[in-house]
Design a protein around this motif. Structure first.
Motif, PDB file in Angstrom:
ATOM      1  N   VAL A 175       0.843  -1.194   0.000  1.00  0.00           N
ATOM      2  CA  VAL A 175       0.000   0.000   0.000  1.00  0.00           C
ATOM      3  C   VAL A 175       0.874   1.239   0.000  1.00  0.00           C
ATOM      4  O   VAL A 175       1.823   1.348   0.774  1.00  0.00           O
ATOM      5  N   VAL A 235      -6.131  -0.029   6.592  1.00  0.00           N
ATOM      6  CA  VAL A 235      -4.880  -0.631   6.133  1.00  0.00           C
ATOM      7  C   VAL A 235      -4.251  -1.440   7.266  1.00  0.00           C
ATOM      8  O   VAL A 235      -3.779  -2.559   7.063  1.00  0.00           O
ATOM      9  N   VAL A 253      -1.765  -5.275   6.266  1.00  0.00           N
ATOM     10  CA  VAL A 253      -0.805  -4.972   5.199  1.00  0.00           C
ATOM     11  C   VAL A 253       0.593  -4.899   5.806  1.00  0.00           C
ATOM     12  O   VAL A 253       0.823  -4.188   6.776  1.00  0.00           O
ATOM     13  N   ARG A 254       1.510  -5.649   5.232  1.00  0.00           N
ATOM     14  CA  ARG A 254       2.871  -5.703   5.776  1.00  0.00           C
ATOM     15  C   ARG A 254       3.787  -4.640   5.180  1.00  0.00           C
ATOM     16  O   ARG A 254       4.713  -4.175   5.828  1.00  0.00           O
ATOM     17  N   ASN A 255       3.565  -4.319   3.927  1.00  0.00           N
ATOM     18  CA  ASN A 255       4.431  -3.358   3.239  1.00  0.00           C
ATOM     19  C   ASN A 255       3.649  -2.084   2.945  1.00  0.00           C
ATOM     20  O   ASN A 255       2.766  -2.084   2.092  1.00  0.00           O
ATOM     21  N   LYS A 256       3.987  -1.030   3.684  1.00  0.00           N
ATOM     22  CA  LYS A 256       3.269   0.244   3.568  1.00  0.00           C
ATOM     23  C   LYS A 256       4.266   1.366   3.311  1.00  0.00           C
ATOM     24  O   LYS A 256       5.338   1.399   3.906  1.00  0.00           O
ATOM     25  N   PRO A 309       2.838  -9.551  -5.195  1.00  0.00           N
ATOM     26  CA  PRO A 309       1.856  -8.686  -4.536  1.00  0.00           C
ATOM     27  C   PRO A 309       1.403  -7.536  -5.434  1.00  0.00           C
ATOM     28  O   PRO A 309       2.134  -7.100  -6.322  1.00  0.00           O
TER      29      PRO A 309
END
Length: 81
Positions: free
Chosen positions: A2, A16, A21-24, A56
């Motif tokens: 995200v 979020v 969500v792991r990758n922001k 992803p």
């Protein structure tokens, strides 16, 4: 993955977080140069597949109208990027 405007409404930020969500990434409010650099970093992460083998997705998340300031997100430019 995200990529989100720093001034998004708290409900978007919470969604979020709750989604896990792991990758922001957060880009400076309405700063398209910063968004572009965050998208480049997100693209690098996207190259690494998830455990199921899929790559992803990258989602750009923004308010359409920022209620505190009343300004509009530059949606045409965001779509272009």
């Amino acid at each position: 993955i995200v990529v989100s405007d720093q001034l998004n409404h708290a409900s978007i930020i919470d969604a979020v977080r709750v989604a896990g969500v792991r990758n922001k990434f957060a880009y400076a409010h309405s700063d398209m140069s910063d968004l572009e650099s965050k998208l480049a970093a997100a693209s690098e992460l996207q190259k690494k597949p998830k455990p199921n083998g899929e790559h992803p997705l990258i989602l750009i998340i923004t308010d359409g109208v920022f209620s505190m300031d009343g300004d509009l997100a530059p949606l045409p430019k965001i779509v272009e990027l």
